[in-house]
Design an enzyme around this catalytic site. Structure first.
Site, PDB file in Angstrom:
ATOM      1  N   VAL A 117     -19.613 -16.846  32.831  1.00  0.00           N
ATOM      2  CA  VAL A 117     -19.000 -15.545  32.764  1.00  0.00           C
ATOM      3  C   VAL A 117     -17.582 -15.464  32.332  1.00  0.00           C
ATOM      4  O   VAL A 117     -16.760 -16.146  33.169  1.00  0.00           O
ATOM      5  CB  VAL A 117     -19.423 -14.731  34.053  1.00  0.00           C
ATOM      6  CG1 VAL A 117     -18.665 -13.244  33.831  1.00  0.00           C
ATOM      7  CG2 VAL A 117     -20.875 -14.581  34.427  1.00  0.00           C
ATOM      8  N   CYS A 118     -16.970 -14.764  31.422  1.00  0.00           N
ATOM      9  CA  CYS A 118     -15.801 -14.620  31.144  1.00  0.00           C
ATOM     10  C   CYS A 118     -15.447 -13.250  30.852  1.00  0.00           C
ATOM     11  O   CYS A 118     -16.428 -12.221  31.237  1.00  0.00           O
ATOM     12  CB  CYS A 118     -15.035 -15.341  29.912  1.00  0.00           C
ATOM     13  SG  CYS A 118     -15.730 -14.908  28.339  1.00  0.00           S
TER      14      CYS A 118
END
Ligand SMILES: [Fe+2]
Length: 410
Positions: A91-92
């Site tokens: 996840v970014c």
């Protein structure tokens, strides 16, 4: 119709389904620590996760060798943190960096996928579910799961009102189109502090009237009057919706102008008063003790309503508050015996309950002062500023055991 995501990618919609199905996976969040603290992915249970800022992974190589650099870092520093027996969701912030990370980790044999669109996409994802759907009455709960915000459309015979619409208008406009109803009125239960209201925007785009209690058309800290135009709500007012009627209940406490909308003895949209597991905080106007005693009196009024009434809250703190259907709704009789705040209310004297409220306050969120200004029309932020203001999860409830302050990440 939705298209299947490409391999190695989950959309925000996929993510919600998997969270609701209690699927087991691990989150590798590569945003910086501050962003991670403000908003993280939460499930019905605690999700195992680790936060490794992306820039730390790049120390071993330049940007040109991103994937190699990630592989080298993972081999050296991540082996003991990442499981191989379940998917790892990278996840970014916007979904680009997490793609490099997931590709690199797949080379090492991890079942790694990337969250498409990143936390921005998850934060802006909406899910709509029917609470009830008959020809005479339909109620839809429109949730923004990442932020724990809930809104409603109440429809009867092709006419509808929308209660507490959130910032993005498409979910409501699409619902109206799909179900064939006309939005006649847009109602805010109060001047929100945790999110930008979609109320004035939805009213403008549908030609509906926008309603708010006049006490919340004054910023509680600046004492400046709102510049938005609105129709005033008052206690006891009746709002027709097709063949049905909503009655306004003025229940000050979380704000001075907070109202609930009552649909006979069947449903009650409580705004920020009673949630499923907890109750609202009374301090966001900067006058905790004064508002706490109003809050207690309002809650006692709600507690005396028929136990069979279904409570439809304005927020939730965790996905585990939903039933198996994914809806956040419960009969008042259940909440009387299960809701921490209502249990305290029933056990305590008036003064004791004020003390309980004041002692259970979560940390004050400075952004909330500006969000209230935006909702009153006193500040006009651009899209980036709006996203920054709304970045974290709502903290409108009192502190609870699960998930820390307000059940949320900040
Ligand atoms: Fe609120």
């Amino acid at each position: 119709m939705t298209t299947a995501p490409p391999d190695g990618v989950w959309t925000a919609r996929d993510l919600l389904k998997r969270l609701e199905r209690h699927e087991k996976f691990f989150v590798l969040d590569v945003r910086n620590r501050e962003e991670f603290e403000r908003l993280r992915i939460e499930g019905r249970e605690r999700l195992p996760s680790v936060n490794v800022p992306y820039f730390e992974m790049l120390e071993l190589g330049g940007k040109d060798e991103m994937e190699d650099s990630i592989v080298a870092y993972a081999e050296r520093d991540l082996r003991e943190h990442l499981p191989k027996d379940r998917p790892v969701l990278a996840v970014c912030a916007k979904g680009d960096t997490s793609e490099y990370v997931s590709r690199g980790l797949r080379r090492l044999g991890y079942a790694c996928i990337s969250l498409q669109g990143g936390m921005r996409s998850w934060g802006d994802h909406y899910a709509t579910r029917a609470v009830v759907e008959t020809a005479d009455l339909a109620i839809y709960q429109v949730a923004r799961p990442a932020r724990g915000c809930l809104s409603y459309a109440v429809a009867s015979e092709g006419r509808a009102v929308v209660i507490d619409p959130l910032r993005h208008l498409d979910p409501y406009l699409e619902l109206a189109r799909a179900k064939g109803f006309v939005i006649d009125a847009v109602l805010d239960t109060h001047g929100h502090a945790d999110h930008i209201s979609g109320g004035p925007g939805l009213a403008a785009s549908t030609g509906a009237s926008y309603y708010l209690h006049p006490y919340d058309a004054i910023h509680p800290m600046d004492l400046l009057p709102a510049t938005i135009s609105y129709e005033p709500l008052r206690d006891g007012q009746v709002l027709p919706v097709g063949r049905r009627r909503l009655t306004v209940m003025h229940i000050p406490g979380h704000t001075l102008g907070l109202v609930a909308f009552r649909l006979d003895d069947e449903f009650l949209c409580t705004g920020d008063s009673i949630f499923i597991r907890s109750i609202a905080r009374p301090d966001l106007g900067g006058k905790a003790e004064t508002w706490a005693s109003l809050h207690g009196r309002s809650l006692r009024k709600l507690l005396a309503l028929p136990g069979s009434m279904i409570i439809l809250p304005g927020h939730f703190s965790g996905l585990d508050e939903a039933g198996e259907s994914g809806l956040f709704a419960a009969p008042l009789s259940d909440l009387r015996s299960q809701n921490d705040g209502l249990l305290a209310l029933q056990r305590q004297s008036e003064e004791g309950f004020v003390r309980y409220l004041v002692e259970s306050l979560p940390k004050f969120i400075p952004e909330y002062v500006d969000i209230k200004r935006v909702n009153a029309g006193l500040l006009l932020p651009d899209e980036d500023q709006v996203s920054t203001l709304e970045l974290g999860k709502n903290v409108c409830a009192l502190s609870q055991a699960y998930g820390g302050p307000g059940g949320g990440g900040r």
